[in-house]
Each structure stands twice: as C-alpha cells, then as structure tokens.
Design a protein around this motif. Structure first.
Motif, PDB file in Angstrom:
ATOM      1  N   HIS A 144       6.288  15.799   7.896  1.00 56.16           N
ATOM      2  CA  HIS A 144       5.709  15.743   6.573  1.00 56.16           C
ATOM      3  C   HIS A 144       5.527  14.291   6.040  1.00 56.16           C
ATOM      4  CE1 HIS A 144       4.667  16.688   2.342  1.00 56.16           C
ATOM      5  NE2 HIS A 144       5.319  15.441   2.007  1.00 56.16           N
ATOM      6  N   HIS A 145       6.434  13.496   6.046  1.00 56.94           N
ATOM      7  CA  HIS A 145       6.123  12.024   5.624  1.00 56.94           C
ATOM      8  C   HIS A 145       5.054  11.441   6.858  1.00 56.94           C
ATOM      9  CE1 HIS A 145       8.945  12.143   2.553  1.00 56.94           C
ATOM     10  NE2 HIS A 145      10.061  12.299   3.302  1.00 56.94           N
ATOM     11  N   GLU A 186       5.970   4.868  -0.805  1.00 59.29           N
ATOM     12  CA  GLU A 186       4.844   3.746  -0.844  1.00 59.29           C
ATOM     13  C   GLU A 186       3.887   3.966   0.269  1.00 59.29           C
ATOM     14  OE1 GLU A 186       6.716  -0.093  -0.957  1.00 59.29           O
ATOM     15  OE2 GLU A 186       8.479   0.889  -1.685  1.00 59.29           O
ATOM     16  N   VAL A 187       3.410   5.281   0.694  1.00 60.33           N
ATOM     17  CA  VAL A 187       2.802   5.433   1.653  1.00 60.33           C
ATOM     18  C   VAL A 187       1.394   4.507   1.987  1.00 60.33           C
ATOM     19  CG1 VAL A 187       1.559   7.644   0.892  1.00 60.33           C
ATOM     20  CG2 VAL A 187       1.820   7.354   3.268  1.00 60.33           C
ATOM     21  N   ALA A 188       0.733   4.512   0.722  1.00 60.70           N
ATOM     22  CA  ALA A 188      -0.597   3.874   0.518  1.00 60.70           C
ATOM     23  C   ALA A 188      -0.309   2.281   1.044  1.00 60.70           C
ATOM     24  CB  ALA A 188      -1.298   4.131  -0.973  1.00 60.70           C
ATOM     25  N   ARG A 189       0.661   1.912   0.599  1.00 60.89           N
ATOM     26  CA  ARG A 189       0.789   0.614   0.742  1.00 60.89           C
ATOM     27  C   ARG A 189       1.159   0.232   2.085  1.00 60.89           C
ATOM     28  NH1 ARG A 189       5.044  -3.202   0.942  1.00 60.89           N
ATOM     29  NH2 ARG A 189       6.678  -1.836   0.662  1.00 60.89           N
ATOM     30  N   VAL A 190       2.025   0.974   2.830  1.00 62.85           N
ATOM     31  CA  VAL A 190       2.204   1.130   4.286  1.00 62.85           C
ATOM     32  C   VAL A 190       0.989   1.097   5.033  1.00 62.85           C
ATOM     33  CG1 VAL A 190       3.431   2.285   6.294  1.00 62.85           C
ATOM     34  CG2 VAL A 190       4.645   1.998   4.053  1.00 62.85           C
ATOM     35  N   ALA A 191       0.119   1.850   4.648  1.00 61.15           N
ATOM     36  CA  ALA A 191      -0.898   2.130   5.443  1.00 61.15           C
ATOM     37  C   ALA A 191      -1.763   0.971   5.146  1.00 61.15           C
ATOM     38  CB  ALA A 191      -1.924   3.464   4.750  1.00 61.15           C
ATOM     39  N   ASP A 192      -1.904   0.306   4.048  1.00 63.69           N
ATOM     40  CA  ASP A 192      -2.514  -1.004   3.867  1.00 63.69           C
ATOM     41  C   ASP A 192      -2.045  -2.028   5.016  1.00 63.69           C
ATOM     42  OD1 ASP A 192      -4.465   0.206   2.101  1.00 63.69           O
ATOM     43  OD2 ASP A 192      -3.254  -0.813   0.377  1.00 63.69           O
ATOM     44  N   ALA A 229      -0.236   9.334   8.456  1.00 64.96           N
ATOM     45  CA  ALA A 229      -1.609   9.477   9.295  1.00 64.96           C
ATOM     46  C   ALA A 229      -2.720   9.872   8.610  1.00 64.96           C
ATOM     47  CB  ALA A 229      -1.241  10.980  10.261  1.00 64.96           C
ATOM     48  N   TYR A 230      -2.820  10.766   7.296  1.00 61.39           N
ATOM     49  CA  TYR A 230      -4.031  10.901   6.403  1.00 61.39           C
ATOM     50  C   TYR A 230      -4.268   9.587   6.015  1.00 61.39           C
ATOM     51  CZ  TYR A 230      -6.719  12.316   2.510  1.00 61.39           C
ATOM     52  OH  TYR A 230      -7.909  12.114   1.619  1.00 61.39           O
TER      53      TYR A 230
END
Length: 90
Positions: A15-16, A77-83, A21-22
């Motif tokens: 899930h995480h 902090e998924v968006a920050r990690v993706a950045d 990935a998204y």
C-alpha cells in the motif's frame, strides 16, 4: 511472527509503495514493483536512466521509506519523498 502478521505487513508495505509509485509517476518517472510480494519499488529516471530502489519498513510505531543513497522519511511524507527522488534522478 505468525503467517497472518506477515501477510498484513506485506499488504501495508505494498500500500505504501503503491502510494509512492503514484507520486513518482506523476513527476514523470518510471517505476516497477519488484522483489518477493512486490516488496521493493524500483524508480527510474527516463532521461538519465538512473535508478533508486525504495522499501517501506515498520519503524517504531509507524512506517518509513528507505531508499538507496541513505534516504529515509516517514510514509506520511510521500509527496516530499517523491520530490526528493525526482531531484536525485534528474
């Protein structure tokens, strides 16, 4: 650890990683779920062909992402990690 506990951990991990990935796909990166039970997210910069491997793991009372090059952050902090990953693969 019981089999049920292991299955639940695998589901939460997927899930995480799916949420990340998204986010990385939204930033123009390619990804592939890999490993046993899709336990690793491989993220590829399409222009540079550089790759970062990400895992999600239980830490204390929560979960964290860990990625190559020493990265670590809470899964919230998924968006920050993706950045951060996008910058490293630019």
């Amino acid at each position: 650890m019981s089999v049920i506990g292991a299955q639940e951990i695998a589901e939460v991990r997927r899930h995480h990683l799916a949420a990340l990935a998204y986010e990385v796909e939204a930033r123009g990166l390619w990804y592939r779920m890999a490993g046993p039970e899709e336990s690793v997210l491989a993220v590829l910069g399409p222009r540079t062909r550089r790759r970062i491997m990400v895992v999600a793991t239980p830490v204390g009372g929560g979960w964290s992402f860990l990625w190559s090059d020493g990265g670590m952050a809470d899964v919230g902090e998924v968006a920050r990690v993706a950045d951060q990953i996008a910058r490293r693969l630019a």
